[in-house]
Design an enzyme around this catalytic site. Structure first.
Site: not given
Ligand code: HEM
Ligand SMILES: *[C@@H]1O[C@H](CO)[C@@H](O)[C@H](O)[C@H]1NC(C)=O
Ligand SMILES: *[C@@H]1O[C@H](CO)[C@@H](O)[C@H](O)[C@H]1NC(C)=O
Length: 339
Positions: A65-66, A69, A71, A73, A75, A194, A265
């Site tokens: 998730h970083d 969006v 790159g 960074d 954010s 997941h 795994d």
């Protein structure tokens, strides 16, 4: 070289250093400026996971998730402020994002050792790597390239635009990943994350009424039962992490497969082929020929998945800031530095 030419060269070098997106990443980046930083991060991640293994999944989700969006960074870590009330973490797509306190704890420890040196963006990658490694007993492992800068821009609308939604069809998922230069194979590889963690029932609502071709009816019954228990409860992403009572009541044949500890795994691919996965986006991987082929491939070869997942996380970790975006080493991961 003439003096003017040298000045031009010097200027180009200086400009390159100020533009975050063009920085060279390297494994040795903090070798001199902050020796041992990786041990500090690992110590705190290991300590946190011992107390609460759920933090591991949160860290693995955080890298995605970083990096997807603006790159990698950091954010995603910025808290809303009166001046910028809608940062990425307030976006609905970021529901359930966690481990922010753990990142704060790591950053504080790293600042104490080498003030103003290590970016929050690098800490996110180190921590996700360590979590993935611990949750897989070391089977997922890779060297982290470091030297990222922290961004100063964080917008919920960017997160909504760039991150995939659990309701996406396979074509939407493929397009979403292609926009970041990720292939269908990498979509399948990364979705294997997941195998760990949890999701809110609101993220899998449509699965509760999906037809049997899409979800094993016994598993659907299990999810429906758990989701009826409150306004928006959470359920494990991996049926192996379910509580025995719920499984005994719905899929008793699965009882022997339950395990005490969350584990990273290739079980996601076995679950997927058996139509026992939580999100619509997981099941969608079976609806396209190439993707389905890769699901089978990774179900058959867990070692291959460990390696390819490691490589895909490295690729994810290289997603750069937008061109010309400003970067800095934040003092505190939740807010930009004051200028
Ligand atoms: C392919 C598209 C993807 C979709 C649509 C998607 C969607 C979701 C959703 C809806 C949740 C549950 C959020 C909630 O309700 O609380 C979730 C959880 C999670 N996702 Fe994904 N995801 C995708 C890809 C990825 C990737 C690439 C990674 C990491 C490499 C990842 C790692 C995780 C993890 C570890 C969790 C559990 C988090 C926790 O327990 O704290 N996901 N994902
Ligand atoms: C994807 O690759 C193209 C072509 O190499 C490049 O211009 C673009 O910046 C890349 N996009 C991302 C998000 O890395
Ligand atoms: C599984 O993948 C590993 C790693 O690429 C490879 O060395 C091994 O030969 C594969 N095993 C099978 C049974 O194909």
């Amino acid at each position: 070289m003439k003096a003017t030419a040298m000045m031009v060269v010097a200027l180009v070098v200086m400009v390159a250093a100020a533009v975050a997106g063009s920085k060279e990443l390297s494994v040795d980046y903090y070798k001199k400026s902050c020796p041992g930083v990786e041990n500090v991060v690992k110590y705190h991640v290991a300590k946190a996971l011992k107390a609460n293994r759920k933090d591991g999944a949160a860290l693995v989700r955080l890298i995605f998730h970083d990096c997807f969006v603006r790159g990698c960074d950091a954010s995603v870590l910025l808290d809303p402020t009166p001046a910028n009330p809608h940062t990425e973490k307030t976006a609905p797509i970021n529901i359930g994002l966690a481990a922010f306190e753990l990142i704060d704890e790591i950053k504080a420890a790293v600042e104490e050792r080498c003030p103003g040196t290590v970016s929050c963006a690098d800490i996110v990658i180190y921590a996700a790597r360590d979590a993935a490694s611990l949750l897989s007993n070391g089977h997922v492992h890779f060297d982290v390239l470091a030297g990222r800068l922290d961004g100063v821009v964080s917008r919920a609308s960017d997160a909504q635009r760039d991150l995939p939604d659990s309701t996406f069809t396979i074509s939407e998922l493929i397009r979403n990943f292609r926009r970041k230069n990720f292939t269908i194979e990498e979509l399948v590889i990364l979705s294997g994350a997941h195998a760990i963690g949890v999701g809110h029932c609101s993220s899998l609502r449509a699965r509760l009424t999906a037809p049997p071709e899409q979800i094993l009816p016994a598993y659907r019954a299990l999810l429906a039962g758990k989701c009826a228990a409150g306004p928006d409860p959470i359920v494990p992403n991996n049926v192996r992490d379910e509580d025995p009572a719920a499984v005994a009541a719905t899929i008793p044949s699965f009882l022997p497969k339950l395990r005490k500890l969350e584990f990273l795994d290739n079980s996601y691919y076995h679950n997927n082929l058996a139509r026992i996965v939580t999100f619509n986006s997981d099941w969608q991987l079976l609806t396209e020929k190439e993707a389905r082929g890769h699901v089978r491939e990774y179900a058959e070869n867990g070692t291959l998945w460990d390696e390819d997942f490691s490589d895909s996380l490295v690729k994810l970790s290289k997603l750069p800031l937008p061109p010309k975006a400003k970067g800095e080493i934040r003092h505190h991961c939740r807010r930009v530095n004051a200028y």
